[in-house]
Every structure is written in C-alpha cells, then in structure tokens.
Design an enzyme around this catalytic site. Structure first.
Site, mmCIF file in Angstrom:
data_model
loop_
_atom_site.group_PDB
_atom_site.id
_atom_site.type_symbol
_atom_site.label_atom_id
_atom_site.label_comp_id
_atom_site.label_asym_id
_atom_site.label_seq_id
_atom_site.Cartn_x
_atom_site.Cartn_y
_atom_site.Cartn_z
ATOM 1 N N ILE A 138 1.044 -1.224 0.391
ATOM 2 C CA ILE A 138 -0.008 0.058 0.174
ATOM 3 C C ILE A 138 1.093 1.196 -0.031
ATOM 4 C CG2 ILE A 138 -1.745 1.302 1.282
ATOM 5 C CD1 ILE A 138 -2.609 -1.508 0.163
ATOM 6 N N PHE A 139 0.727 2.225 -0.810
ATOM 7 C CA PHE A 139 1.505 3.420 -0.787
ATOM 8 C C PHE A 139 0.696 4.350 -0.076
ATOM 9 C CE2 PHE A 139 2.631 7.416 -3.245
ATOM 10 C CZ PHE A 139 3.999 7.495 -2.806
ATOM 11 N N GLY A 140 1.603 4.999 0.791
ATOM 12 C CA GLY A 140 0.799 6.064 1.670
ATOM 13 C C GLY A 140 1.558 7.458 1.587
ATOM 14 N N TYR A 141 0.698 8.342 1.073
ATOM 15 C CA TYR A 141 1.253 9.487 0.707
ATOM 16 C C TYR A 141 0.744 10.806 1.425
ATOM 17 C CZ TYR A 141 -3.234 9.789 -2.058
ATOM 18 O OH TYR A 141 -4.504 9.614 -2.264
ATOM 19 N N GLY A 142 -0.248 10.490 2.458
ATOM 20 C CA GLY A 142 -0.997 11.449 3.281
ATOM 21 C C GLY A 142 -0.986 10.938 4.645
ATOM 22 N N GLU B 100 -10.909 4.833 3.573
ATOM 23 C CA GLU B 100 -10.789 5.508 2.314
ATOM 24 C C GLU B 100 -11.874 5.634 1.432
ATOM 25 O OE1 GLU B 100 -8.012 7.309 2.084
ATOM 26 O OE2 GLU B 100 -6.778 6.358 3.564
#
Length: 225
Positions: free
Chosen positions: A49-53, A127
């Site tokens: 999973i890519f977390g950017y926030g 989300e």
C-alpha cells in the site's frame, strides 16, 4: 485522531459526520470494490500500500515491512472537497488525493498475507466511504532500489466531491476554517508537513499552503487583553 478501534466500531453513516446519503457507499459497495481490486492483483505477489498522506503517520493497519518509495506520474493535491471527518457540509475543507502528473514520495507498506483481507477491509472503510478514490495498482520505486507493485488511492475526477482548483490561495481559507468529528483540517495539513519533513521530502506547494494557513489562523486569533 483516527484509530484502529474507532474504524472497527465505526458506523459510516454517523461516525465521520453528516455525509450526504447519495454519496455514502454501503458495506456491499465497498466489498465489491475490494473484490474487484484484488481480482487484478498482480501475480499473487505481496500486497503493498502506498501512503502519501495520513497513512504515512497513522496507518492503523499491520504491516510486515515499511519502506520509503516514489511514485511517478502523480502528484499530491488537495482536490477532494471535505464535508465529513475534518470538515462539514456547511464549512467544507479539502482532503488530499493524487492528480495526474509529476512525482510523489511517500511510504510503502507490505501487508501480511495471513490477515490481508481483514486489513484491506479496514482500509476500504477508511478511504472509500464515498468511493472518491480509484484504487489502482502502480509501479513503485523503493529507495533501496527495489521495484514493487503497490495499491494507490488516486482521485476519481468524475466524483461529485472532486474540485479542479487546488491552488494554495483558493484552498488555504477553506483548510484554515474547516473541522469535524476527527479534528480540524489544519491539523491534518500540519501533520502532513511534519511527516514529510521528518522524511526529508520537500514539497514547495505544500510549504506555501502551510504558510498561508498559519497566516490566516494568526490573523483570526483573538487579541489578549
């Protein structure tokens, strides 16, 4: 702050604030979206999973591994109108998403296979309350030289809450004022700034936005006397 226990117990109709009924996804819709996403899972490799926030500083799910990584072709933008959580319908704020173009640095989380579905169900509840994102499998370059395929939540530009204008001068007044059951919109912005700073990630647009929001908050602070 959003916690694992809160998410597990949350009734999506009420826990995040007043969400317009026509926008609220049912548990069945979330389950169908998750199933469709997993059906496209590449080669049964580990799910990243890519977390950017907020996933960067408050992931709430269990991970086997956490690694810094970069996503090409997408950039951070506060382009999602926020009417619940840290905003309201009467005083909407802005939530972070990804828009096409540029590059984004963040954190990648490898989920344990044994509890994969449980962790993803929780992630979808967090989300995809209104289905505003497009869960997409993207190639991610990890800082250690590896390349992995990660699940990324990208803004759906067809969604009713999508906003085209995410310039700092437009959104700073919204973020400075908005708040909801999960706290203020500004707290989210400042937490993001701190998380990026700790990782040595520079984002000039974000820096400008933080400066504008702090100025607005200070100008509206009552004088002591």
């Amino acid at each position: 702050m959003l916690t694992r226990d809160f998410l597990l117990k949350a009734d999506c109709k009420t826990a995040f604030g007043d969400i317009e009924e026509s926008l609220l996804w049912s548990a069945e819709q979330r389950a169908a979206s998750l199933a469709a996403t997993l059906a496209c899972r590449p080669d049964h490799s580990p799910v990243w999973i890519f977390g950017y926030g907020s996933l960067m500083w408050n992931p709430v799910f269990e991970a086997d591994e956490v690694a810094a990584g970069t996503l090409n072709g997408w950039h951070r933008a506060f382009c999602l109108r926020l009417t619940a959580g840290r905003g309201s319908a009467s005083q909407p704020g802005r939530m972070l998403a990804l828009k096409e173009g540029g590059v984004t640095s963040g954190l990648a989380f490898s989920l344990p296979e044994a509890t994969l579905h449980e962790e993803l169900e929780l992630l979808w509840k967090r989300e995809m309350i209104t289905g505003c994102y497009l869960p997409t499998w993207c190639e991610l370059a990890l800082d250690d030289g590896r390349y992995v395929t990660a699940l990324v939540f990208i803004m759906d530009p067809r969604h009713p809450l999508y906003e085209t204008d995410s310039r700092p001068q437009t959104i700073a007044p919204l973020i400075a004022r908005a708040s909801g059951p999960l706290g203020s919109n500004a707290q989210y912005l400042f937490a993001l700034e701190k998380a990026l700073s700790q990782r040595g990630i520079n984002d000039d647009c974000l820096t400008d936005l933080v400066h504008k929001v702090r100025e607005l908050q200070q100008s509206h602070r009552p004088l002591a006397g």
